[in-house]
Design a protein around this motif. Structure first.
Motif, PDB file in Angstrom:
ATOM      1  N   TRP A   1       0.836  -1.204   0.000  1.00  0.00           N
ATOM      2  CA  TRP A   1       0.000   0.000   0.000  1.00  0.00           C
ATOM      3  C   TRP A   1       0.869   1.252   0.000  1.00  0.00           C
ATOM      4  O   TRP A   1       0.618   2.189  -0.765  1.00  0.00           O
ATOM      5  CB  TRP A   1      -0.936  -0.005   1.202  1.00  0.00           C
ATOM      6  CG  TRP A   1      -1.796   1.222   1.269  1.00  0.00           C
ATOM      7  CD1 TRP A   1      -2.950   1.450   0.574  1.00  0.00           C
ATOM      8  CD2 TRP A   1      -1.542   2.401   2.024  1.00  0.00           C
ATOM      9  NE1 TRP A   1      -3.440   2.709   0.865  1.00  0.00           N
ATOM     10  CE2 TRP A   1      -2.592   3.310   1.763  1.00  0.00           C
ATOM     11  CE3 TRP A   1      -0.540   2.776   2.903  1.00  0.00           C
ATOM     12  CZ2 TRP A   1      -2.647   4.570   2.336  1.00  0.00           C
ATOM     13  CZ3 TRP A   1      -0.601   4.034   3.485  1.00  0.00           C
ATOM     14  CH2 TRP A   1      -1.642   4.913   3.204  1.00  0.00           C
ATOM     15  N   LEU A   2       1.893   1.274   0.875  1.00  0.00           N
ATOM     16  CA  LEU A   2       2.774   2.448   0.944  1.00  0.00           C
ATOM     17  C   LEU A   2       3.506   2.668  -0.372  1.00  0.00           C
ATOM     18  O   LEU A   2       3.645   3.805  -0.827  1.00  0.00           O
ATOM     19  CB  LEU A   2       3.783   2.292   2.090  1.00  0.00           C
ATOM     20  CG  LEU A   2       3.205   2.432   3.493  1.00  0.00           C
ATOM     21  CD1 LEU A   2       4.225   2.010   4.539  1.00  0.00           C
ATOM     22  CD2 LEU A   2       2.732   3.852   3.744  1.00  0.00           C
ATOM     23  N   GLU A   3       3.958   1.586  -0.994  1.00  0.00           N
ATOM     24  CA  GLU A   3       4.631   1.735  -2.289  1.00  0.00           C
ATOM     25  C   GLU A   3       3.657   2.203  -3.360  1.00  0.00           C
ATOM     26  O   GLU A   3       4.027   2.963  -4.251  1.00  0.00           O
ATOM     27  CB  GLU A   3       5.307   0.428  -2.693  1.00  0.00           C
ATOM     28  CG  GLU A   3       6.567   0.158  -1.887  1.00  0.00           C
ATOM     29  CD  GLU A   3       7.320  -1.073  -2.341  1.00  0.00           C
ATOM     30  OE1 GLU A   3       6.709  -1.983  -2.963  1.00  0.00           O
ATOM     31  OE2 GLU A   3       8.535  -1.132  -2.078  1.00  0.00           O
ATOM     32  N   GLY A   4       2.401   1.791  -3.258  1.00  0.00           N
ATOM     33  CA  GLY A   4       1.389   2.281  -4.189  1.00  0.00           C
ATOM     34  C   GLY A   4       1.133   3.766  -4.016  1.00  0.00           C
ATOM     35  O   GLY A   4       0.897   4.492  -4.979  1.00  0.00           O
ATOM     36  N   GLU A   5       1.192   4.234  -2.769  1.00  0.00           N
ATOM     37  CA  GLU A   5       0.966   5.650  -2.466  1.00  0.00           C
ATOM     38  C   GLU A   5       2.185   6.520  -2.757  1.00  0.00           C
ATOM     39  O   GLU A   5       2.058   7.648  -3.207  1.00  0.00           O
ATOM     40  CB  GLU A   5       0.586   5.818  -0.988  1.00  0.00           C
ATOM     41  CG  GLU A   5      -0.775   5.274  -0.625  1.00  0.00           C
ATOM     42  CD  GLU A   5      -1.911   6.125  -1.161  1.00  0.00           C
ATOM     43  OE1 GLU A   5      -1.855   7.358  -1.025  1.00  0.00           O
ATOM     44  OE2 GLU A   5      -2.855   5.535  -1.727  1.00  0.00           O
ATOM     45  N   HIS A   6       3.386   5.990  -2.442  1.00  0.00           N
ATOM     46  CA  HIS A   6       4.598   6.816  -2.471  1.00  0.00           C
ATOM     47  C   HIS A   6       5.670   6.318  -3.420  1.00  0.00           C
ATOM     48  O   HIS A   6       6.742   6.917  -3.512  1.00  0.00           O
ATOM     49  CB  HIS A   6       5.201   6.916  -1.061  1.00  0.00           C
ATOM     50  CG  HIS A   6       4.235   7.414  -0.045  1.00  0.00           C
ATOM     51  ND1 HIS A   6       3.871   8.737   0.044  1.00  0.00           N
ATOM     52  CD2 HIS A   6       3.526   6.754   0.918  1.00  0.00           C
ATOM     53  CE1 HIS A   6       2.991   8.884   1.026  1.00  0.00           C
ATOM     54  NE2 HIS A   6       2.763   7.704   1.567  1.00  0.00           N
ATOM     55  N   GLY A   7       5.421   5.229  -4.101  1.00  0.00           N
ATOM     56  CA  GLY A   7       6.422   4.650  -4.986  1.00  0.00           C
ATOM     57  C   GLY A   7       7.340   3.703  -4.230  1.00  0.00           C
ATOM     58  O   GLY A   7       7.388   3.712  -3.003  1.00  0.00           O
TER      59      GLY A   7
ATOM     60  N   THR B   1      13.797   3.384  -2.858  1.00  0.00           N
ATOM     61  CA  THR B   1      14.975   3.401  -3.734  1.00  0.00           C
ATOM     62  C   THR B   1      16.160   2.713  -3.064  1.00  0.00           C
ATOM     63  O   THR B   1      16.185   2.528  -1.841  1.00  0.00           O
ATOM     64  CB  THR B   1      15.374   4.845  -4.074  1.00  0.00           C
ATOM     65  OG1 THR B   1      15.829   5.486  -2.876  1.00  0.00           O
ATOM     66  CG2 THR B   1      14.217   5.623  -4.689  1.00  0.00           C
ATOM     67  N   ASP B   2      17.156   2.374  -3.859  1.00  0.00           N
ATOM     68  CA  ASP B   2      18.376   1.774  -3.315  1.00  0.00           C
ATOM     69  C   ASP B   2      19.058   2.721  -2.328  1.00  0.00           C
ATOM     70  O   ASP B   2      19.590   2.282  -1.310  1.00  0.00           O
ATOM     71  CB  ASP B   2      19.346   1.403  -4.432  1.00  0.00           C
ATOM     72  CG  ASP B   2      18.863   0.205  -5.249  1.00  0.00           C
ATOM     73  OD1 ASP B   2      17.993  -0.551  -4.747  1.00  0.00           O
ATOM     74  OD2 ASP B   2      19.360   0.014  -6.372  1.00  0.00           O
ATOM     75  N   ASP B   3      19.043   4.012  -2.635  1.00  0.00           N
ATOM     76  CA  ASP B   3      19.645   4.988  -1.726  1.00  0.00           C
ATOM     77  C   ASP B   3      18.915   5.034  -0.390  1.00  0.00           C
ATOM     78  O   ASP B   3      19.543   5.124   0.671  1.00  0.00           O
ATOM     79  CB  ASP B   3      19.651   6.395  -2.343  1.00  0.00           C
ATOM     80  CG  ASP B   3      20.666   6.552  -3.461  1.00  0.00           C
ATOM     81  OD1 ASP B   3      21.589   5.711  -3.555  1.00  0.00           O
ATOM     82  OD2 ASP B   3      20.540   7.517  -4.244  1.00  0.00           O
ATOM     83  N   GLU B   4      17.586   4.978  -0.424  1.00  0.00           N
ATOM     84  CA  GLU B   4      16.804   4.971   0.812  1.00  0.00           C
ATOM     85  C   GLU B   4      17.080   3.710   1.629  1.00  0.00           C
ATOM     86  O   GLU B   4      17.206   3.772   2.857  1.00  0.00           O
ATOM     87  CB  GLU B   4      15.308   5.088   0.497  1.00  0.00           C
ATOM     88  CG  GLU B   4      14.916   6.456  -0.033  1.00  0.00           C
ATOM     89  CD  GLU B   4      13.515   6.483  -0.606  1.00  0.00           C
ATOM     90  OE1 GLU B   4      12.872   7.552  -0.500  1.00  0.00           O
ATOM     91  OE2 GLU B   4      13.045   5.459  -1.149  1.00  0.00           O
ATOM     92  N   LEU B   5      17.183   2.574   0.950  1.00  0.00           N
ATOM     93  CA  LEU B   5      17.504   1.332   1.645  1.00  0.00           C
ATOM     94  C   LEU B   5      18.883   1.393   2.292  1.00  0.00           C
ATOM     95  O   LEU B   5      19.067   0.991   3.438  1.00  0.00           O
ATOM     96  CB  LEU B   5      17.448   0.142   0.680  1.00  0.00           C
ATOM     97  CG  LEU B   5      16.068  -0.356   0.294  1.00  0.00           C
ATOM     98  CD1 LEU B   5      16.173  -1.421  -0.794  1.00  0.00           C
ATOM     99  CD2 LEU B   5      15.350  -0.926   1.498  1.00  0.00           C
TER     100      LEU B   5
END
Length: 88
Positions: free
Chosen positions: A50-56, A59-63
């Motif tokens: 759901w969160l990925e559907g809302e916010h995309g 990213t690798d950088d965020e991980l």
């Protein structure tokens, strides 16, 4: 909590390994905990979707940033634990 007896089919080898580890009296409790953990993982998976559907997607950088922060916190708490043990 009320309980009810169910019949489930498990691979014999797996069931016997668990029974040996937890004893016959602990088998139902072990299976209950396993199901509860699986349900938690399923719900977390739904939340992530759901969160990925809302916010995309993340990213690798965020991980990488989150992993660096996790390591930093782990190190911090390990140091605090060591200081606490020395003080005791």
């Amino acid at each position: 909590m009320a309980t009810k007896k169910y019949t489930v089919t498990l691979p014999e080898e797996l069931a016997e390994e668990i029974r040996q580890e937890v004893g016959s009296g602990g088998f139902s409790a072990y299976v209950t905990r396993a199901i509860e953990r699986q349900r938690e993982q399923d719900r977390l998976g739904e939340l992530v979707a759901w969160l990925e559907g809302e916010h995309g997607p993340v990213t690798d950088d965020e991980l990488a940033s989150a992993e660096a922060e996790r390591r930093e916190l782990e190190s911090h708490f390990a140091e605090q634990g060591e200081q606490h043990r020395k003080a005791s």
